[in-house]
Design an enzyme around this catalytic site. Structure first.
Site, PDB file in Angstrom:
ATOM      1  N   ASP A  64      38.519 -55.332  31.667  1.00 27.47           N
ATOM      2  CA  ASP A  64      37.678 -55.148  32.990  1.00 27.47           C
ATOM      3  C   ASP A  64      36.131 -55.352  32.729  1.00 27.47           C
ATOM      4  O   ASP A  64      35.571 -54.418  32.211  1.00 27.47           O
ATOM      5  CB  ASP A  64      37.950 -53.958  33.803  1.00 27.47           C
ATOM      6  CG  ASP A  64      37.441 -54.121  35.282  1.00 27.47           C
ATOM      7  OD1 ASP A  64      36.560 -55.055  35.362  1.00 27.47           O
ATOM      8  OD2 ASP A  64      37.609 -53.143  36.015  1.00 27.47           O
ATOM      9  N   TYR A 163      26.471 -61.736  46.479  1.00 27.09           N
ATOM     10  CA  TYR A 163      26.894 -62.460  45.741  1.00 27.09           C
ATOM     11  C   TYR A 163      25.672 -63.512  45.293  1.00 27.09           C
ATOM     12  O   TYR A 163      25.713 -63.807  44.187  1.00 27.09           O
ATOM     13  CB  TYR A 163      27.968 -63.361  46.246  1.00 27.09           C
ATOM     14  CG  TYR A 163      28.556 -64.465  45.300  1.00 27.09           C
ATOM     15  CD1 TYR A 163      29.465 -64.296  44.331  1.00 27.09           C
ATOM     16  CD2 TYR A 163      27.947 -65.638  45.513  1.00 27.09           C
ATOM     17  CE1 TYR A 163      30.066 -65.221  43.605  1.00 27.09           C
ATOM     18  CE2 TYR A 163      28.698 -66.990  44.805  1.00 27.09           C
ATOM     19  CZ  TYR A 163      29.460 -66.463  43.684  1.00 27.09           C
ATOM     20  OH  TYR A 163      30.210 -67.499  42.873  1.00 27.09           O
ATOM     21  N   LYS A 167      23.993 -64.272  41.426  1.00 29.41           N
ATOM     22  CA  LYS A 167      23.702 -65.462  40.838  1.00 29.41           C
ATOM     23  C   LYS A 167      22.439 -65.886  40.291  1.00 29.41           C
ATOM     24  O   LYS A 167      22.086 -66.780  39.489  1.00 29.41           O
ATOM     25  CB  LYS A 167      24.614 -66.468  41.692  1.00 29.41           C
ATOM     26  CG  LYS A 167      26.102 -66.267  41.532  1.00 29.41           C
ATOM     27  CD  LYS A 167      26.584 -66.347  39.944  1.00 29.41           C
ATOM     28  CE  LYS A 167      28.181 -66.240  40.256  1.00 29.41           C
ATOM     29  NZ  LYS A 167      28.700 -66.333  38.776  1.00 29.41           N
TER      30      LYS A 167
END
Length: 248
Positions: A64, A163, A167
């Site tokens: 993970d 998100y 990025k």
């Protein structure tokens, strides 16, 4: 790709989608591939899509990447087991639906940042230890997103929330890695590959229907082979891939 034959690649998030496609294509290209994922059984199942004589070159490891201690442990094992790491594909990423201003969203935000940003940073750090030690030409590829270059808004879709910033961080981190690798005097390339919409498990059917044209995971995998196949004096720093007709 001949320069990478029989050398070792680590692919994070290898259980499905882009990561699975990359893992299989690197094996087909002659590399020994270690696929990291939480769903290790799905990585093992990818062997069924490979020729019988190549199946033993794909290795599944449970990891993970949102947990630093697991990264440190597994990368140390990979380095010892396979005589060093030559290529790292930082593909693991997640998306959780939540607005930044929404109440009780701490867990979702932390999970995305821990996976999409910190996981990438720590995986690269641990791979660098191996790459610097063995001194061979090496390459790190960050699977970024068009969302790391532009902030999109669509009134009928959920917010991209954290998100998109995660990025954007990958875009900046790629340049920092380039500079740090140069200062290290090691011949380690770094490339950010930023796709537009890719049809994977992470993208809902509604999302694809609304936004229109999309890429396949294999399109991104072929781009990875392209950047890895460049001669030692050529480094593709950023590659943006859009489906033809994408409107946003």
């Amino acid at each position: 790709m001949e320069q990478w034959r029989n050398r070792t690649a680590v692919v994070t998030g290898a259980s499905s989608g882009i990561g699975a496609a990359i893992a299989k294509d690197l094996v087909r290209a002659g590399m020994i591939v270690v696929g990291l994922a939480r769903r290790i059984d799905r990585v093992k199942a990818l062997k069924n899509d490979l020729p019988c004589d190549l199946q033993e070159n794909l290795h599944a490891v449970k990891c993970d990447v949102s947990k630093e201690e697991e990264i440190v442990k597994e990368f140390a094992w990979i380095n010892e087991k396979f005589n060093g790491i030559d290529v790292l594909i930082n593909n693991a990423a997640i998306f959780r639906s939540t607005d930044l201003i929404e109440a009780n969203n701490t867990a979702a935000i932390r999970e995305m940042m821990d996976t999409n940003v910190m996981g990438l940073v720590f995986c690269t750090r641990e791979a660098y230890k191996s790459m610097a030690n063995h001194g061979r030409n090496s390459h790190v590829v960050h699977i970024n997103s068009i969302s790391g270059h532009t902030i999109n808004f669509h009134p009928t879709l959920e917010s991209f929330n954290i998100y998109t910033p995660s990025k954007y961080a990958v875009t900046a981190i790629t340049e920092i890695h380039r500079q740090e690798f140069i200062r290290s005097k090691c011949h380690i390339k770094v490339t950010s590959i930023s796709p537009g919409l890719v049809k994977t498990e992470m993208v809902s059917d509604e999302f694809v229907k609304i936004l229109g044209p999309y890429l396949e995971a294999d399109d991104i995998s072929q781009s990875v082979l392209h950047v890895l196949g460049t001669p030692p004096h050529v480094q593709i720093h950023e590659l943006i891939i859009r489906p033809f007709g994408e409107v946003y």
